[in-house]
Scaffold this motif. Sequence first.
Motif, PDB file in Angstrom:
ATOM      1  N   UNK A 132       4.133   5.509  -5.569  1.00 53.47           N
ATOM      2  CA  UNK A 132       4.165   5.469  -7.039  1.00 53.47           C
ATOM      3  C   UNK A 132       3.125   6.433  -7.602  1.00 53.47           C
ATOM      4  N   UNK A 133       1.924   6.404  -6.991  1.00 57.80           N
ATOM      5  CA  UNK A 133       0.834   7.233  -7.503  1.00 57.80           C
ATOM      6  C   UNK A 133       1.055   8.712  -7.206  1.00 57.80           C
ATOM      7  N   UNK A 134       1.834   9.009  -6.163  1.00 60.37           N
ATOM      8  CA  UNK A 134       2.012  10.415  -5.813  1.00 60.37           C
ATOM      9  C   UNK A 134       2.969  11.096  -6.779  1.00 60.37           C
ATOM     10  N   UNK A 135       3.630  10.323  -7.617  1.00 56.63           N
ATOM     11  CA  UNK A 135       4.550  10.904  -8.585  1.00 56.63           C
ATOM     12  C   UNK A 135       4.363  10.199  -9.923  1.00 56.63           C
ATOM     13  N   UNK A 136       3.157  10.364 -10.486  1.00 58.53           N
ATOM     14  CA  UNK A 136       2.743   9.516 -11.608  1.00 58.53           C
ATOM     15  C   UNK A 136       3.674   9.603 -12.802  1.00 58.53           C
ATOM     16  N   UNK A 137       4.015  10.830 -13.190  1.00 61.80           N
ATOM     17  CA  UNK A 137       4.817  11.004 -14.408  1.00 61.80           C
ATOM     18  C   UNK A 137       6.165  10.318 -14.258  1.00 61.80           C
ATOM     19  N   UNK A 138       6.787  10.564 -13.111  1.00 61.94           N
ATOM     20  CA  UNK A 138       8.105   9.976 -12.903  1.00 61.94           C
ATOM     21  C   UNK A 138       8.018   8.450 -12.875  1.00 61.94           C
ATOM     22  N   UNK A 139       6.989   7.937 -12.165  1.00 62.69           N
ATOM     23  CA  UNK A 139       6.825   6.487 -12.083  1.00 62.69           C
ATOM     24  C   UNK A 139       6.630   5.895 -13.472  1.00 62.69           C
ATOM     25  N   UNK A 140       5.805   6.588 -14.273  1.00 55.80           N
ATOM     26  CA  UNK A 140       5.529   6.062 -15.613  1.00 55.80           C
ATOM     27  C   UNK A 140       6.796   6.031 -16.455  1.00 55.80           C
ATOM     28  N   UNK A 149       0.830  -1.218   0.000  1.00 54.56           N
ATOM     29  CA  UNK A 149       0.000   0.000   0.000  1.00 54.56           C
ATOM     30  C   UNK A 149       0.859   1.261   0.000  1.00 54.56           C
ATOM     31  N   UNK A 150       1.898   1.242   0.857  1.00 55.30           N
ATOM     32  CA  UNK A 150       2.791   2.408   0.914  1.00 55.30           C
ATOM     33  C   UNK A 150       3.476   2.620  -0.429  1.00 55.30           C
ATOM     34  N   UNK A 151       3.907   1.500  -1.050  1.00 56.29           N
ATOM     35  CA  UNK A 151       4.599   1.597  -2.339  1.00 56.29           C
ATOM     36  C   UNK A 151       3.668   2.182  -3.386  1.00 56.29           C
ATOM     37  N   UNK A 152       2.398   1.704  -3.386  1.00 57.21           N
ATOM     38  CA  UNK A 152       1.431   2.214  -4.366  1.00 57.21           C
ATOM     39  C   UNK A 152       1.213   3.708  -4.164  1.00 57.21           C
ATOM     40  N   UNK A 153       1.087   4.114  -2.885  1.00 57.01           N
ATOM     41  CA  UNK A 153       0.897   5.540  -2.596  1.00 57.01           C
ATOM     42  C   UNK A 153       2.061   6.342  -3.162  1.00 57.01           C
ATOM     43  N   UNK A 203      11.041   0.304   0.552  1.00 56.99           N
ATOM     44  CA  UNK A 203      11.669   0.773  -0.687  1.00 56.99           C
ATOM     45  C   UNK A 203      11.874  -0.363  -1.693  1.00 56.99           C
ATOM     46  N   UNK A 204      12.144  -1.543  -1.161  1.00 58.60           N
ATOM     47  CA  UNK A 204      12.303  -2.688  -2.054  1.00 58.60           C
ATOM     48  C   UNK A 204      10.976  -3.012  -2.742  1.00 58.60           C
ATOM     49  N   UNK A 205       9.894  -2.955  -1.955  1.00 59.15           N
ATOM     50  CA  UNK A 205       8.574  -3.202  -2.518  1.00 59.15           C
ATOM     51  C   UNK A 205       8.270  -2.178  -3.602  1.00 59.15           C
ATOM     52  N   UNK A 206       8.668  -0.929  -3.339  1.00 56.81           N
ATOM     53  CA  UNK A 206       8.397   0.124  -4.322  1.00 56.81           C
ATOM     54  C   UNK A 206       9.104  -0.178  -5.649  1.00 56.81           C
ATOM     55  N   UNK A 207      10.392  -0.561  -5.565  1.00 54.70           N
ATOM     56  CA  UNK A 207      11.129  -0.885  -6.790  1.00 54.70           C
ATOM     57  C   UNK A 207      10.492  -2.070  -7.493  1.00 54.70           C
ATOM     58  N   UNK A 208      10.083  -3.049  -6.706  1.00 52.02           N
ATOM     59  CA  UNK A 208       9.481  -4.254  -7.260  1.00 52.02           C
ATOM     60  C   UNK A 208       8.143  -3.942  -7.925  1.00 52.02           C
ATOM     61  N   UNK A 209       7.367  -3.058  -7.293  1.00 49.74           N
ATOM     62  CA  UNK A 209       6.059  -2.697  -7.855  1.00 49.74           C
ATOM     63  C   UNK A 209       6.222  -1.966  -9.173  1.00 49.74           C
ATOM     64  N   UNK A 210       7.188  -1.048  -9.218  1.00 53.06           N
ATOM     65  CA  UNK A 210       7.426  -0.308 -10.463  1.00 53.06           C
ATOM     66  C   UNK A 210       7.754  -1.298 -11.571  1.00 53.06           C
ATOM     67  N   UNK A 211       8.646  -2.240 -11.248  1.00 59.67           N
ATOM     68  CA  UNK A 211       9.073  -3.188 -12.265  1.00 59.67           C
ATOM     69  C   UNK A 211       7.942  -4.146 -12.642  1.00 59.67           C
TER      70      UNK A 211
END
Lengths: 226, 395
Positions: free
Chosen positions: B14-22, B8-12, B316-324
């Motif tokens: 990612x979504x809070x910086x949509x352009x960069x995440x994309x 959930x934290x990772x999604x938040x 942070x690991x989850x965030x990287x994993x979610x992006x990928x």
Amino acid sequence: MAEIIRLTDVCKTYSIGGEEVRALDHACLTIRDGEFVGIVGPSGSGKSTLMNIVGCLDVADSGEYLLDGQSIANYSERELARIRNRKIGFVFQSFNLLPKMSAEENVELPLIYQGVRASERRRRVAEALERVELSARAKHKPFELSGGQQQRVAVARALVTRPSLLLADEPTGNLDSKTGMEIMRLFHELHASGNTIVLITHDENVARQASRRVHILDGRVREVEA
Amino acid sequence: MSIWQSVRMALDAILSNKMRSFLTMLGIIIGVVALVVLVSLVTSTSDSVTSQVEALGRNLLNVSVLDDKENPIKLSELRDIADLPEIRAAAPLAQFSATGKNGHTDEDLNVYGTTAAYGEIQGLELEGGRFLKTTDVDNSAYVAVLSHDAADALFGRTDVTGESFSLDGRTFKAVGVLEEDDSAFAMLLGTKNVYIPYTVAERMSPAAAAVSTLYASAEDEDSMDDAEAALDDWLLHRLKLDEDAYMLINQSSIMDAMGTIQQTLAYLLGGIAAISLLVGGIGIMNIMLVSVTERTREIGIRKAIGAGRGSIMLQFLTEALMVSLLGCLIGIALSWVILQIVTFAARSIELTFTMSAGVVALAVGFSVAIGVLFGIYPAHKAAAKHPIEALHYEG
């Protein structure tokens, strides 16, 4: 009454630019359950170092620190994080709320790290926000709240884990005097309902409101008779 | 902290910086699309080619005689080959063109002179009538079997068994019509074919004067190597021990070679795509490092209120994993769309491009590995931050 904090001969030295700075010099301090203690000192007196050690954000070089009867020496970082999470509630000068989270999410965060179940979390978050009279603004983000409201959210976040100790570092420093008074009134109420509070400040007027005052100067701690 | 909370934290985040995440995901998306589409194109194409070659018969041996040593192979010798214990059947094939005529319709046709065994060896399917018989060959009967397209060209219909037409002025009776063959191979070799007895072809074209092309079949796929050896032995002795005088092609060895080529191609293209995925991973690491620095204060706050090293690392690991992984899912969806479009564009050659479960699993596995591999260092850097310094960070 039980001792919450007992510092004995605590020393802490930093080296800044190759120069040794003795931030705490054989500091001794005892705080009992239910006390409201103000720690006063000018900047550079070592009060931040004292707060970091009392708050388990840092470990002393020498001396003994007992928190709730537990010795804090030789703890791993992981264990210190656990102690911070369960025993200490921080209130900072600059509020330190996470800007992208709503008030209730900020308050909820320590409970998430504690592994509290969702239903229990909701109940306790609501309770804590009620305590600081911000239930109506639970869904608002920090930038939608006034300084005083932000600080009350921070107090709710500190309270929500029912800590042994509420540690406030210049909680009124970023507020105008009227809102500062409101926050102090909140601390008085919390003290009255049994919380142990340590308030660190450079402002003698703020410290005077505490039931007991301690001075710190050049790393040495001295009691002030009321 | 539970996995669900960190997701959930990772999604938040990612979504809070949509352009960069994309943009970060884009590297992974392109890598996954390259991997899935290229590998799918190769495997789908070669699967289709393989099945068409397979339809030609996996137990087929093909001989071309290049030099008959002044002693042409006779039709009667085919019987000797067929009598070899490893060989099931053998048939000669002489090819020439002729003009077919029916009434006022003229048509250039491929004429094949062969024997009854050819139909069985090639597995030809009949739409009506029969294939050539041994008695047709023995009696040099003027009978012919037409391909679907040849019948259609000459008669305008395909139920023509029993009717007559002429080939280069000689009158033939149609005894059978083959089923329509719309394989890519048939398109390549021509589809207006007529099969006539070899003995009749001998009279019509010098191409049939000596047997220079012949087909043989083994008992089954497993005995192909024995059959090949036996036929090779027979030819070697027949052609005065000159192994350059003939060419013997084993259909199953073609299949094997094609399989190897397909696999090499898939590995090669997959490898290139994997490199682009790797580049995408470096992009993730880059952005995660920036993000960790930007969020130093957040890390400090989280640590102060009780997040341990493990929780920060996990976040942070989850965030990287979610992006990928999100990039991977988008990439797979996009690949599916692209393959549908390619299939639609290629509908005339009846090729269907599909995504195999294997390549999807490969893409997901690779993306997970990349997310973890390139997420670990930034996550470690975040977790190792000292809470006091992090709290006082002014970014």
